[in-house]
Design a protein around this motif. Structure first.
Motif, PDB file in Angstrom:
ATOM      1  N   GLY A 161      48.010  40.552  33.572  1.00 10.47           N
ATOM      2  CA  GLY A 161      46.646  40.609  33.064  1.00 10.47           C
ATOM      3  C   GLY A 161      45.593  40.177  34.069  1.00 10.47           C
ATOM      4  O   GLY A 161      44.422  40.061  33.714  1.00 10.47           O
ATOM      5  N   ARG A 162      45.969  40.002  35.352  1.00 15.77           N
ATOM      6  CA  ARG A 162      45.018  39.560  36.381  1.00 15.77           C
ATOM      7  C   ARG A 162      44.529  40.772  37.173  1.00 15.77           C
ATOM      8  O   ARG A 162      44.804  40.922  38.357  1.00 15.77           O
ATOM      9  CB  ARG A 162      45.678  38.530  37.288  1.00 15.77           C
ATOM     10  CG  ARG A 162      46.055  37.237  36.567  1.00 15.77           C
ATOM     11  CD  ARG A 162      46.575  36.195  37.525  1.00 15.77           C
ATOM     12  NE  ARG A 162      47.914  36.509  38.016  1.00 15.77           N
ATOM     13  CZ  ARG A 162      48.467  35.956  39.096  1.00 15.77           C
ATOM     14  NH1 ARG A 162      47.783  35.086  39.815  1.00 15.77           N
ATOM     15  NH2 ARG A 162      49.706  36.283  39.451  1.00 15.77           N
ATOM     16  N   GLN A 163      43.780  41.619  36.495  1.00  9.62           N
ATOM     17  CA  GLN A 163      43.348  42.894  37.059  1.00  9.62           C
ATOM     18  C   GLN A 163      42.411  42.705  38.246  1.00  9.62           C
ATOM     19  O   GLN A 163      42.590  43.331  39.297  1.00  9.62           O
ATOM     20  CB  GLN A 163      42.661  43.729  35.981  1.00  9.62           C
ATOM     21  CG  GLN A 163      42.311  45.142  36.381  1.00  9.62           C
ATOM     22  CD  GLN A 163      43.513  46.076  36.334  1.00  9.62           C
ATOM     23  OE1 GLN A 163      44.492  45.793  35.658  1.00  9.62           O
ATOM     24  NE2 GLN A 163      43.453  47.168  37.062  1.00  9.62           N
ATOM     25  N   GLU A 164      41.407  41.864  38.109  1.00  7.70           N
ATOM     26  CA  GLU A 164      40.440  41.671  39.196  1.00  7.70           C
ATOM     27  C   GLU A 164      41.110  41.081  40.431  1.00  7.70           C
ATOM     28  O   GLU A 164      40.826  41.488  41.558  1.00  7.70           O
ATOM     29  CB  GLU A 164      39.292  40.762  38.736  1.00  7.70           C
ATOM     30  CG  GLU A 164      38.231  40.569  39.818  1.00  7.70           C
ATOM     31  CD  GLU A 164      37.126  39.613  39.392  1.00  7.70           C
ATOM     32  OE1 GLU A 164      36.274  39.289  40.251  1.00  7.70           O
ATOM     33  OE2 GLU A 164      37.112  39.185  38.221  1.00  7.70           O
ATOM     34  N   GLU A 165      42.000  40.135  40.223  1.00  8.78           N
ATOM     35  CA  GLU A 165      42.712  39.540  41.354  1.00  8.78           C
ATOM     36  C   GLU A 165      43.549  40.593  42.074  1.00  8.78           C
ATOM     37  O   GLU A 165      43.660  40.584  43.306  1.00  8.78           O
ATOM     38  CB  GLU A 165      43.602  38.400  40.878  1.00  8.78           C
ATOM     39  CG  GLU A 165      44.304  37.665  42.020  1.00  8.78           C
ATOM     40  CD  GLU A 165      45.131  36.490  41.534  1.00  8.78           C
ATOM     41  OE1 GLU A 165      46.086  36.132  42.242  1.00  8.78           O
ATOM     42  OE2 GLU A 165      44.825  35.932  40.456  1.00  8.78           O
ATOM     43  N   ALA A 166      44.152  41.518  41.318  1.00  9.95           N
ATOM     44  CA  ALA A 166      44.932  42.591  41.931  1.00  9.95           C
ATOM     45  C   ALA A 166      44.046  43.473  42.803  1.00  9.95           C
ATOM     46  O   ALA A 166      44.433  43.863  43.919  1.00  9.95           O
ATOM     47  CB  ALA A 166      45.610  43.426  40.847  1.00  9.95           C
ATOM     48  N   GLN A 167      42.855  43.781  42.321  1.00  4.07           N
ATOM     49  CA  GLN A 167      41.946  44.638  43.085  1.00  4.07           C
ATOM     50  C   GLN A 167      41.452  43.945  44.356  1.00  4.07           C
ATOM     51  O   GLN A 167      41.408  44.564  45.432  1.00  4.07           O
ATOM     52  CB  GLN A 167      40.768  45.034  42.199  1.00  4.07           C
ATOM     53  CG  GLN A 167      41.167  45.948  41.042  1.00  4.07           C
ATOM     54  CD  GLN A 167      40.158  45.969  39.919  1.00  4.07           C
ATOM     55  OE1 GLN A 167      39.191  45.199  39.925  1.00  4.07           O
ATOM     56  NE2 GLN A 167      40.369  46.850  38.938  1.00  4.07           N
ATOM     57  N   ARG A 168      41.099  42.682  44.241  1.00  2.00           N
ATOM     58  CA  ARG A 168      40.640  41.950  45.415  1.00  2.00           C
ATOM     59  C   ARG A 168      41.770  41.749  46.420  1.00  2.00           C
ATOM     60  O   ARG A 168      41.563  41.814  47.646  1.00  2.00           O
ATOM     61  CB  ARG A 168      40.039  40.603  44.993  1.00  2.00           C
ATOM     62  CG  ARG A 168      38.788  40.741  44.132  1.00  2.00           C
ATOM     63  CD  ARG A 168      38.210  39.385  43.757  1.00  2.00           C
ATOM     64  NE  ARG A 168      37.720  38.668  44.923  1.00  2.00           N
ATOM     65  CZ  ARG A 168      37.218  37.429  44.886  1.00  2.00           C
ATOM     66  NH1 ARG A 168      37.138  36.787  43.722  1.00  2.00           N
ATOM     67  NH2 ARG A 168      36.787  36.841  45.981  1.00  2.00           N
ATOM     68  N   SER A 169      42.976  41.512  45.918  1.00  2.00           N
ATOM     69  CA  SER A 169      44.137  41.371  46.801  1.00  2.00           C
ATOM     70  C   SER A 169      44.405  42.672  47.552  1.00  2.00           C
ATOM     71  O   SER A 169      44.712  42.663  48.752  1.00  2.00           O
ATOM     72  CB  SER A 169      45.373  40.976  45.989  1.00  2.00           C
ATOM     73  OG  SER A 169      45.203  39.709  45.380  1.00  2.00           O
ATOM     74  N   PHE A 170      44.284  43.791  46.849  1.00  2.00           N
ATOM     75  CA  PHE A 170      44.471  45.093  47.488  1.00  2.00           C
ATOM     76  C   PHE A 170      43.515  45.262  48.667  1.00  2.00           C
ATOM     77  O   PHE A 170      43.917  45.705  49.760  1.00  2.00           O
ATOM     78  CB  PHE A 170      44.236  46.210  46.462  1.00  2.00           C
ATOM     79  CG  PHE A 170      43.944  47.556  47.066  1.00  2.00           C
ATOM     80  CD1 PHE A 170      44.947  48.291  47.679  1.00  2.00           C
ATOM     81  CD2 PHE A 170      42.654  48.077  47.031  1.00  2.00           C
ATOM     82  CE1 PHE A 170      44.668  49.532  48.245  1.00  2.00           C
ATOM     83  CE2 PHE A 170      42.374  49.314  47.589  1.00  2.00           C
ATOM     84  CZ  PHE A 170      43.385  50.042  48.202  1.00  2.00           C
ATOM     85  N   THR A 171      42.261  44.908  48.485  1.00  4.28           N
ATOM     86  CA  THR A 171      41.264  45.056  49.551  1.00  4.28           C
ATOM     87  C   THR A 171      41.627  44.211  50.761  1.00  4.28           C
ATOM     88  O   THR A 171      41.537  44.664  51.910  1.00  4.28           O
ATOM     89  CB  THR A 171      39.875  44.664  49.025  1.00  4.28           C
ATOM     90  OG1 THR A 171      39.611  45.365  47.799  1.00  4.28           O
ATOM     91  CG2 THR A 171      38.798  45.000  50.042  1.00  4.28           C
ATOM     92  N   SER A 172      42.075  42.988  50.520  1.00  2.00           N
ATOM     93  CA  SER A 172      42.476  42.116  51.625  1.00  2.00           C
ATOM     94  C   SER A 172      43.731  42.627  52.320  1.00  2.00           C
ATOM     95  O   SER A 172      43.878  42.501  53.539  1.00  2.00           O
ATOM     96  CB  SER A 172      42.717  40.692  51.103  1.00  2.00           C
ATOM     97  OG  SER A 172      41.512  40.133  50.593  1.00  2.00           O
TER      98      SER A 172
END
Length: 464
Positions: A90-101
């Motif tokens: 359920g940590r969708q935003e963290e997944a997106q930010r991690s992808f960018t990094s």
């Protein structure tokens, strides 16, 4: 908000057997298309318009290319698995930010490794077995590829994240564009402009650039489940997470690189440049027909990662059974196709009337070496499965033993006993040994992930 995310994420749906196959089919088709385009690239253009020595030169560089591919797979396989797990939690935003990094880290790593390779280019090529006859072509081809590493490294990373983003069909789009551009450029640079291996390298990097460009456009769109976002600031922790999962693919590529180096040395010793060309052709044809199994393993891993994050033991067990059932069928089919279609496939690279010795050598190899496909799909899937269960150590051990220890031992021992036939038999023998080793890994973990008859999943039950 969390419940809404779970309905949006396609990898979180309740798959039937056919539903799961439909979901991973684009990834399988993508890998097949990439293999087809690689076959056309090196078979139709390099072999027929430049020569078998040029094909041998490209194969000499292959071990170092595998190492760079291993670096890319840390971020591709490890990164997509980590982000899919976060989505399941359920940590969708963290997944997106991690992808960018992860994208940023991948590009910087590609630039560093590409630069170091250029600095030590000639000694590296000598170490890889480049003879005086092949050295100029090796330098020409490798220079362009290494300069372009910051872009090339993104191709598998973007490709793996399409499944996590719920859009595996984008893999096909990217692969088809890449392949068509590559073939058009091959014709222009190799046939029309007669640039030789330089033309082949230019066509490759232009195709990779198009592949990456599609990824940049796709992930810039914020309507997708994975997209570019603000950088995740905890780089150290993120890299450790990504590496702990992706190290299996890295060690897999390291092992394959070492094995490829030994294969090149053995074939050069037994049959010279012609033997190396024959071995290259067998390798390309096996890659062509077996690519779909690797695509299946890659595509299904995101589903397992998501359900591991969601703590859904029942689905993990059911999907594991689906995967094993599918692998039995496709392994037999691929092996049969390799043997039955050997002659017409070999003719893509070399004509029997023009090079009867090389043709006969390749034909012999295609009647023995493809037997490895009976077991290789299970090995690829098993490494991805344990990585998706956050057990990077088991995945790394499987990859290293399968593509390293077992392959190298059989490759050294069997040619001593059987000559060139030993080279062809090394892959099936190594995969058979790996198969029994992997069964042992599954037995040791039988109560950890819910795939056994008991249904116990101790390592999932104890998750925070």
């Amino acid at each position: 908000m969390e419940s809404n995310q779970k309905t949006v994420n396609r990898i979180g749906q309740d798959f039937t057997f056919t539903g799961m196959i439909r979901f991973v089919l684009p990834t399988m088709i993508t890998q097949f298309f990439l293999a087809v385009f690689k076959t056309v690239d090196d078979g139709l253009f390099v072999t027929n318009y430049v020569g078998t020595n040029a094909l041998s030169a490209i194969n000499i560089i292959f071990p170092l290319g595998m190492l760079m591919g291993g670096l890319a797979m840390i971020f591709a396989s490890g990164g997509s698995t980590v982000c899919a797990r976060k989505m399941g939690e359920g940590r969708q935003e963290e997944a997106q930010r991690s992808f960018t990094s992860i994208i940023l880290m991948a590009m910087l790593s590609g630039a560093l490794i590409g630069g170091l390779s250029l600095c030590f280019q000639k000694p590296l090529l000598r170490l890889l077995g480049a003879t005086d006859l092949l050295m100029d072509d090796c330098i020409t081809y490798s220079t362009l590829l290494w300069i372009w590493q910051p872009i090339t490294i993104l191709c598998p990373v973007f490709d793996f994240f399409y499944s996590a983003a719920g859009k595996p069909g984008m893999s096909i789009v990217s692969a088809v564009v890449n392949g068509i551009v590559n073939i058009i450029c091959d014709y222009i640079f190799i046939v029309r402009l007669q640039l030789g291996v330089q033309g082949a390298a230019l066509a490759t990097i232009i195709g990779d650039t198009c592949f990456s460009a599609i990824g940049w456009v796709f992930y810039a769109d914020k309507k997708h489940e994975i997209h570019f976002a603000k950088l995740w600031p905890h780089y150290g922790k993120l890299f450790r997470e990504v590496f702990s999962v992706g190290m299996a693919q890295f060690f897999n590529h390291v092992a394959m690189s070492a094995t490829s180096l030994i294969q090149n040395i053995v074939m050069l010793r037994l049959a010279g440049e012609d033997g190396l060309a024959a071995f290259s052709i067998v390798g390309y044809l096996q890659y062509l027909l077996g690519s779909s199994m690797g695509g299946f393993a890659d595509g299904v891993s995101a589903i397992f990662s998501y359900n591991y994050g969601a703590r859904d033991k029942a689905r993990i067990k059911r999907y594991f059974q689906y995967a094993c059932k599918f692998l039995v069928g496709i392994s037999v089919a691929v092996t049969a196709l390799c043997i039955l279609l050997a002659r017409p496939l070999i003719s893509i690279y070399v004509q029997e009337a023009e090079d009867p010795a090389i043709f006969a050598m390749v034909l012999r190899g295609m009647h023995i070496s493809p037997l490895c496909n009976l077991f290789s799909g299970f090995g690829m899937f098993s490494a991805r499965f344990f990585a998706s269960m956050n057990n990077g150590r088991a995945a790394a051990v499987i990859s290293f033993m399968r593509n390293g220890i077992f392959s190298i031992v059989t490759l050294i021992a069997l040619p001593i006993l059987l000559g060139i036939d030993g080279v062809w038999l090394a892959a099936p023998a190594g995969e058979l040994l790996a198969f029994f080793f992997i069964l042992g890994i599954y037995w040791l973990n039988r109560d950890n992930y819910g795939y056994s008859k008991s249904g116990r999943a101790l390592l999932i039950d104890t998750l925070d």
